[in-house]
Design a protein around this motif. Structure first.
Motif, PDB file in Angstrom:
ATOM      1  N   UNK A   1       0.667  -1.266   0.063  1.00  0.00           N
ATOM      2  CA  UNK A   1       0.027   0.012  -0.086  1.00  0.00           C
ATOM      3  C   UNK A   1       1.007   1.278   0.137  1.00  0.00           C
ATOM      4  N   UNK A   2       0.450   2.253  -0.727  1.00  0.00           N
ATOM      5  CA  UNK A   2       1.219   3.558  -0.629  1.00  0.00           C
ATOM      6  C   UNK A   2       0.827   4.249   0.797  1.00  0.00           C
ATOM      7  N   UNK A   3       2.132   5.095   1.188  1.00  0.00           N
ATOM      8  CA  UNK A   3       2.039   5.748   2.104  1.00  0.00           C
ATOM      9  C   UNK A   3       2.473   7.230   1.728  1.00  0.00           C
ATOM     10  N   UNK A   4       1.524   8.159   2.203  1.00  0.00           N
ATOM     11  CA  UNK A   4       1.528   9.491   1.939  1.00  0.00           C
ATOM     12  C   UNK A   4       2.003  10.289   3.096  1.00  0.00           C
ATOM     13  N   UNK A   5       3.176  10.990   3.254  1.00  0.00           N
ATOM     14  CA  UNK A   5       3.457  11.724   4.159  1.00  0.00           C
ATOM     15  C   UNK A   5       3.173  13.183   3.909  1.00  0.00           C
ATOM     16  N   UNK A   6       2.976  13.796   5.045  1.00  0.00           N
ATOM     17  CA  UNK A   6       2.494  15.115   4.820  1.00  0.00           C
ATOM     18  C   UNK A   6       1.187  15.617   6.085  1.00  0.00           C
ATOM     19  N   UNK A   7       0.578  16.657   5.684  1.00  0.00           N
ATOM     20  CA  UNK A   7      -0.246  17.102   6.574  1.00  0.00           C
ATOM     21  C   UNK A   7      -1.579  17.809   5.986  1.00  0.00           C
ATOM     22  N   UNK A   8      -2.695  17.672   6.464  1.00  0.00           N
ATOM     23  CA  UNK A   8      -3.829  18.072   5.611  1.00  0.00           C
ATOM     24  C   UNK A   8      -4.130  19.650   5.492  1.00  0.00           C
ATOM     25  N   UNK A   9      -3.383  20.536   6.167  1.00  0.00           N
ATOM     26  CA  UNK A   9      -3.516  22.042   5.769  1.00  0.00           C
ATOM     27  C   UNK A   9      -2.694  21.961   4.520  1.00  0.00           C
ATOM     28  N   UNK A  10      -1.538  21.085   4.183  1.00  0.00           N
ATOM     29  CA  UNK A  10      -0.718  21.579   2.970  1.00  0.00           C
ATOM     30  C   UNK A  10      -1.516  21.261   1.655  1.00  0.00           C
ATOM     31  N   UNK A  11      -1.690  22.443   0.823  1.00  0.00           N
ATOM     32  CA  UNK A  11      -2.365  22.297  -0.313  1.00  0.00           C
ATOM     33  C   UNK A  11      -1.524  21.472  -1.225  1.00  0.00           C
ATOM     34  N   UNK A  12      -0.107  21.171  -1.317  1.00  0.00           N
ATOM     35  CA  UNK A  12       0.418  20.256  -2.155  1.00  0.00           C
ATOM     36  C   UNK A  12       0.043  18.660  -1.725  1.00  0.00           C
ATOM     37  N   UNK A  13      -0.208  18.428  -0.335  1.00  0.00           N
ATOM     38  CA  UNK A  13      -0.225  17.357   0.217  1.00  0.00           C
ATOM     39  C   UNK A  13      -1.695  16.965  -0.528  1.00  0.00           C
ATOM     40  N   UNK A  14      -2.614  17.856  -0.185  1.00  0.00           N
ATOM     41  CA  UNK A  14      -4.029  17.733  -0.745  1.00  0.00           C
ATOM     42  C   UNK A  14      -4.245  17.569  -2.355  1.00  0.00           C
TER      43      UNK A  14
END
Length: 219
Positions: A1-14
């Motif tokens: 499974x893919x794992x996405x690192x970041x945080x939900x406020x980040x527009x790039x993450x979103x």
């Protein structure tokens, strides 16, 4: 499974979250703020987010991740069409980032966090945003999406770049940025009505509380 690192406020993450959701790719997220710890630098060479962990290794830089996802998971393509049509999508992705997202970011501190930005910087940002949205208007179709009838990666990047750029332009310069690109407002409305986009917005709102606590730890 893919794992996405970041945080939900980040527009790039979103941007990556939305791409994964559109494609129906299963993934998990690990909440992580940009940092320079040796552990994270071993995953993300610049300590930035997002970072996507795959079976083959880790990828960084949003546009690279978007293009990888389209090749690795070709169902529901985000870069459809022939070579020229794909290039036009990439052109719009780059324009949204270079001429909307990045200039607006220079004024995020004042627009969103109450920290004064000098007048020269604001003057430069105002000029850059107006020029950028006018350039997008000349290049995009907005019929209804940026490149025509199909949603592409360009629309994803535009959604999470233009929203912040428009907020900066409105708060600091009293400019309706989206009004300067006929069709842009309708496109944003269309995208924001999607259930996956609504869910991401809800996640961002909840995450913003913890993000503000994180920022206050540096003050």
């Amino acid at each position: 499974m893919l794992t996405l690192y970041g945080f939900d406020v980040s527009n790039y993450f979103n941007m990556i979250k939305l791409a994964l959701d559109i494609k129906g790719v299963e993934y998990k997220t690990v909440t992580l703020y940009p940092n320079q710890t040796p552990e994270y630098l071993s995953k993300s060479p610049m300590g930035k987010v997002p970072a996507l962990e795959t079976e083959q290794g880790i990828l960084t830089e949003t546009n690279v991740i978007l293009e990888y996802l389209d090749e690795a998971y070709p169902d529901t393509p985000l870069y459809p069409g022939n070579a020229f049509e794909k290039a036009k999508i990439k052109e719009l992705v780059k324009m949204a980032e270079l001429y909307l997202e990045l200039p607006a970011r220079r004024c995020h501190s004042e627009a969103f966090f109450g920290q004064k930005v000098d007048d020269l910087t604001k003057k430069e940002v105002k000029r850059a945003l107006c020029k950028g949205i006018e350039g997008m208007a000349r290049c995009a179709q907005f019929s209804p999406y940026l490149t025509g009838e199909q949603l592409t990666a360009a629309d994803i990047v535009f959604l999470y770049s233009a929203d912040l750029a428009a907020a900066v332009a409105g708060k600091l310069f009293a400019i309706d940025l989206l009004e300067m690109a006929p069709g842009a407002k309708q496109l944003m409305a269309t995208l924001n009505q999607r259930q996956d986009v609504i869910k991401i917005a809800e996640d961002r709102k909840l995450a913003n509380v913890e993000f503000k606590k994180y920022l206050s730890s540096f003050s």
